[in-house]
Design an enzyme around this catalytic site. Structure first.
Site, PDB file in Angstrom:
ATOM      1  N   GLY A  19       9.158  12.512  -3.220  1.00 20.56           N
ATOM      2  CA  GLY A  19      10.612  12.440  -3.259  1.00 20.56           C
ATOM      3  C   GLY A  19      11.207  11.216  -2.586  1.00 20.56           C
ATOM      4  N   LEU A  97       6.150  12.978 -13.054  1.00 25.94           N
ATOM      5  CA  LEU A  97       4.928  12.536 -13.713  1.00 25.94           C
ATOM      6  C   LEU A  97       4.569  13.318 -14.970  1.00 25.94           C
ATOM      7  CD1 LEU A  97       2.684  11.921 -10.562  1.00 25.94           C
ATOM      8  CD2 LEU A  97       4.095  10.275 -11.825  1.00 25.94           C
ATOM      9  N   LEU A 101      10.213  16.258 -23.573  1.00 25.41           N
ATOM     10  CA  LEU A 101      10.896  15.911 -24.819  1.00 25.41           C
ATOM     11  C   LEU A 101      12.390  16.004 -24.557  1.00 25.41           C
ATOM     12  CD1 LEU A 101       8.644  17.982 -27.253  1.00 25.41           C
ATOM     13  CD2 LEU A 101       8.539  15.520 -26.807  1.00 25.41           C
ATOM     14  N   ASN A 112      14.765   6.576 -16.060  1.00 25.76           N
ATOM     15  CA  ASN A 112      13.540   6.573 -15.268  1.00 25.76           C
ATOM     16  C   ASN A 112      13.354   5.189 -14.666  1.00 25.76           C
ATOM     17  OD1 ASN A 112      10.914   7.571 -14.350  1.00 25.76           O
ATOM     18  ND2 ASN A 112      10.020   6.247 -15.899  1.00 25.76           N
ATOM     19  N   HIS A 114      10.254   2.580 -13.504  1.00 22.24           N
ATOM     20  CA  HIS A 114       8.814   2.344 -13.637  1.00 22.24           C
ATOM     21  C   HIS A 114       8.447   1.120 -12.808  1.00 22.24           C
ATOM     22  CE1 HIS A 114       4.861   2.448 -15.486  1.00 22.24           C
ATOM     23  NE2 HIS A 114       4.953   1.138 -15.649  1.00 22.24           N
ATOM     24  N   ASP A 155       7.551   5.516 -21.202  1.00 18.67           N
ATOM     25  CA  ASP A 155       8.047   4.170 -20.840  1.00 18.67           C
ATOM     26  C   ASP A 155       8.498   3.359 -22.052  1.00 18.67           C
ATOM     27  OD1 ASP A 155       7.260   4.840 -18.215  1.00 18.67           O
ATOM     28  OD2 ASP A 155       5.268   4.012 -18.514  1.00 18.67           O
TER      29      ASP A 155
END
Length: 210
Positions: A19, A97, A101, A112, A114, A155
């Protein structure tokens, strides 16, 4: 729609581990640098250490333990059903992780971060230290982080923002990860503030700030 400090953007933060992204956002909110309210924390496991931040902040929690679901579809519905019930405007992945959908009503409403400059070192299997080790092994001189909209592929969604950091000759994965995380801690709140101010426009794969 634009928001303000008195009418913050309602977000759900999705976590799977420690977190650290959630902690960073809560710190920025507490410092009055961010017009968002974390209305819900969703975890893919009841063992996520980051749940403590939700407890400490008196934030509602939903546990969608991925091991309890028979399909990606049913797991995804549990995740987004909780977000729907909480009335959130935006879903923020923070070290989440598990593959989900995206339902139609959350199209362009899930983001997100990355730890690489997409499209480099991304996709299924590229997470955590694996991303940074791959960048080092390839010999790139720049890495960084990417904030992107989430679609149904790893991604793959449109890029919202990127920030680069140098890859130094003596870096190991841990050293590069720490440098990238410093960039993440600045870029994610910055982008969320742009969403809160209603300044993000999305046209297919093109995302602009107005």
């Amino acid at each position: 729609m634009s928001h303000c400090a008195d009418n913050p953007l309602r977000v759900a933060v999705l976590i799977s581990g420690g977190g650290t992204t959630l902690r960073n956002l809560l710190e920025k909110i507490a410092a009055e640098h961010l017009w968002i309210k974390v209305a819900l924390v969703v975890s893919s496991t009841p063992k996520a250490k980051g749940l403590q931040y939700a407890t400490d902040g008196d934030i509602p929690v939903s546990i969608a333990d991925w091991k309890s679901y028979e399909s990606t579809e049913s797991f995804s519905e549990a995740v987004f059903g909780a977000c729907r019930a909480a009335g959130v405007d935006l879903v923020v992945m923070g070290g989440f992780l598990k593959h989900v959908l995206i339902p139609a009503d959350f199209d362009n409403r899930v983001i997100n971060i990355h730890p690489s400059l997409i499209p480099a070192f991304c996709g299924e299997g590229f997470y955590g230290a694996r991303v940074h080790q791959a960048a080092i092994d390839y010999g790139v001189k720049l890495s960084g982080c990417t904030i992107h909209l989430v679609d149904n592929h790893y991604d793959n969604g449109p890029v919202v923002a990127q920030q680069s950091v140098p890859v130094l000759p003596d870096d190991d994965a841990a050293a590069l990860a720490a440098r990238v995380f410093e960039a993440e801690c600045e870029l994610y709140p910055h982008v969320l503030q742009l969403f809160a101010e209603g300044r993000i426009t999305i046209d297919g794969r093109k995302v602009a700030v107005r």
